[in-house]
Design a protein around this motif. Structure first.
Motif, PDB file in Angstrom:
ATOM      1  N   LEU A 212       0.836  -1.215   0.000  1.00 16.82           N
ATOM      2  CA  LEU A 212       0.000   0.000   0.000  1.00 16.82           C
ATOM      3  C   LEU A 212       0.868   1.261   0.000  1.00 16.82           C
ATOM      4  CD1 LEU A 212      -3.065  -0.930   2.254  1.00 16.82           C
ATOM      5  CD2 LEU A 212      -2.686  -1.310  -0.184  1.00 16.82           C
ATOM      6  N   GLU A 213       2.004   1.201   0.676  1.00 18.21           N
ATOM      7  CA  GLU A 213       2.932   2.345   0.663  1.00 18.21           C
ATOM      8  C   GLU A 213       3.516   2.552  -0.739  1.00 18.21           C
ATOM      9  OE1 GLU A 213       4.359   1.715   5.291  1.00 18.21           O
ATOM     10  OE2 GLU A 213       5.887   1.811   3.732  1.00 18.21           O
ATOM     11  N   ILE A 214       3.823   1.431  -1.396  1.00 16.73           N
ATOM     12  CA  ILE A 214       4.368   1.522  -2.766  1.00 16.73           C
ATOM     13  C   ILE A 214       3.321   2.164  -3.684  1.00 16.73           C
ATOM     14  CG2 ILE A 214       5.062   0.158  -4.805  1.00 16.73           C
ATOM     15  CD1 ILE A 214       6.302  -1.870  -2.826  1.00 16.73           C
ATOM     16  N   CYS A 215       2.072   1.723  -3.551  1.00 11.35           N
ATOM     17  CA  CYS A 215       0.993   2.289  -4.376  1.00 11.35           C
ATOM     18  C   CYS A 215       0.899   3.788  -4.154  1.00 11.35           C
ATOM     19  CB  CYS A 215      -0.339   1.618  -4.042  1.00 11.35           C
ATOM     20  SG  CYS A 215      -0.433  -0.037  -4.691  1.00 11.35           S
ATOM     21  N   ASP A 216       1.009   4.169  -2.898  1.00 10.09           N
ATOM     22  CA  ASP A 216       0.939   5.586  -2.566  1.00 10.09           C
ATOM     23  C   ASP A 216       2.066   6.345  -3.273  1.00 10.09           C
ATOM     24  OD1 ASP A 216      -0.230   7.693  -1.177  1.00 10.09           O
ATOM     25  OD2 ASP A 216       1.350   7.637   0.341  1.00 10.09           O
ATOM     26  N   SER A 217       3.281   5.764  -3.207  1.00  9.85           N
ATOM     27  CA  SER A 217       4.420   6.490  -3.789  1.00  9.85           C
ATOM     28  C   SER A 217       4.382   6.473  -5.317  1.00  9.85           C
ATOM     29  CB  SER A 217       5.745   5.924  -3.272  1.00  9.85           C
ATOM     30  OG  SER A 217       5.979   4.674  -3.851  1.00  9.85           O
ATOM     31  N   LYS A 269       4.907  -4.932 -11.711  1.00  5.81           N
ATOM     32  CA  LYS A 269       5.470  -3.636 -11.327  1.00  5.81           C
ATOM     33  C   LYS A 269       5.591  -3.540  -9.792  1.00  5.81           C
ATOM     34  CE  LYS A 269       4.330   1.136 -12.451  1.00  5.81           C
ATOM     35  NZ  LYS A 269       3.381   2.014 -13.124  1.00  5.81           N
ATOM     36  N   LEU A 270       4.556  -3.993  -9.109  1.00  6.35           N
ATOM     37  CA  LEU A 270       4.573  -3.941  -7.642  1.00  6.35           C
ATOM     38  C   LEU A 270       5.622  -4.906  -7.082  1.00  6.35           C
ATOM     39  CD1 LEU A 270       0.734  -3.676  -6.932  1.00  6.35           C
ATOM     40  CD2 LEU A 270       2.462  -1.891  -6.629  1.00  6.35           C
ATOM     41  N   TYR A 271       5.753  -6.055  -7.739  1.00  8.32           N
ATOM     42  CA  TYR A 271       6.770  -7.029  -7.318  1.00  8.32           C
ATOM     43  C   TYR A 271       8.167  -6.421  -7.432  1.00  8.32           C
ATOM     44  CZ  TYR A 271       9.877 -11.071  -7.478  1.00  8.32           C
ATOM     45  OH  TYR A 271      10.919 -11.939  -7.251  1.00  8.32           O
ATOM     46  N   GLU A 272       8.431  -5.817  -8.577  1.00 10.27           N
ATOM     47  CA  GLU A 272       9.754  -5.198  -8.799  1.00 10.27           C
ATOM     48  C   GLU A 272      10.016  -4.132  -7.739  1.00 10.27           C
ATOM     49  OE1 GLU A 272      11.836  -6.387 -10.807  1.00 10.27           O
ATOM     50  OE2 GLU A 272      10.479  -7.673 -11.953  1.00 10.27           O
TER      51      GLU A 272
END
Ligand code: PDD
Length: 283
Positions: A212-217, A269-272
């Motif tokens: 969720l933090e990655i999505c935010d960024s 993309k999220l995995y990377e």
């Protein structure tokens, strides 16, 4: 293998757990699983906070959380000399008390504390491959926010998945997919990420939090709203997350093949992004 048990560092075979331990008799305890990236425990504070929360919710008094840093360092030193990545298991039960009684043991009975570290197997997983999951009606108790060692429903569901050549079982609650037997569950529809909101029905996954933090960024829109079983076909991608699972694409749910069986682009993309953050301990 050296493990920590109630204040001592022992050879695994020298550990003696009382048959009257409440963990053994009632599954009256909680646990944590963490892993290292580049030799450092990932999101250590998050795991400690969750352990403190679990202990507090089931009213186990354990005031030595801070000692775990030293305990883990000593275990890694004793067991894991080869620069390999490590997984740590921490379990705290309400202690051993005789005679067997449902009520809490008398004041002064110390919790039973067990900590072990072991090398993670070499990761052979490729993000280009997805897994099949099966759906199971959630038969667990209604405090799945507590990381309880009482895991029988999860064990049965996971075994059922294996017997159907699936990698995970996903719980269905009132028609909604909440989480996996030992993972959190996500879907992507038209570029928006969906996952069940934090509640008593799911564990507050540390990997979930990082995603969720990655999505935010990255500016990816997130809806913390559980995916319904009857809307699965409208989704483009699915994946699961967990400490040892990391991010795994799901390409089949029961008999439904997702996106021609290929892992999703956003999942990749999220995995990377996750792997990058994990190895650099950033974000
Ligand atoms: N499982 N949901 C459940 C029910 C879990 O048991 C787990 C973790 C997760 C993912 O949480 P995290 O990202 O913090 O690992 C979600 C651990 C790893 C286990 O039981 O081994």
């Amino acid at each position: 293998m050296i493990v920590y048990f109630n204040g001592k560092y022992l050879e695994l075979n020298d550990v003696k757990v009382s048959p009257f331990d409440r963990g053994f008799q009632y599954a009256d305890g909680v646990y944590e699983v963490m892993r290292t990236y580049k030799g450092k425990f990932f999101r250590y504070e998050d795991h400690m906070q969750r352990l403190a929360y679990s202990l507090n919710e089931i009213k186990i008094k354990f005031d030595k959380l801070n000692d775990l840093t030293v305990i883990l360092a000593r275990l890694v030193d004793a067991n894991n000399q080869n620069n390999e990545e490590i997984t740590a298991y921490i379990q705290v039960t309400r202690g051993a008390a005789f005679p067997r009684k449902h009520s809490f043991p008398p004041e002064g009975v110390p919790p039973t504390v067990f900590v072990s570290t072991s090398a993670l197997p070499q990761n052979t997983f490729s993000i280009d491959e997805g897994i099949k999951v099966i759906l199971e009606q959630d038969i667990r108790w209604k405090r799945c926010d507590i990381k309880s060692i009482s895991l029988l429903p999860s064990i049965l569901a996971n075994q059922h998945a294996l017997e159907q050549s699936a990698g995970e079982a996903v719980w269905v609650n009132d028609g909604s997919l909440t989480e996996g037997s030992h993972t959190n569950f996500f879907g992507v529809r038209e570029g928006v990420l969906y996952t069940a909101p934090l509640s008593n029905l799911i564990l507050s996954g540390v990997t979930r939090k990082v995603i969720l933090e990655i999505c935010d960024s990255l500016g990816i829109q997130v809806k913390e709203s559980a995916i319904k079983e009857n809307e699965l076909e409208s989704f483009d991608e699915f994946f699961i997350t967990g400490t040892t699972t990391e991010v795994k694409p799901v390409v089949q749910i029961n008999n439904l093949i997702i996106s021609s069986g290929r892992p999703g682009v956003l999942t990749g993309k999220l995995y990377e992004a996750f792997i990058k953050i994990a190895y650099s301990h950033s974000l």
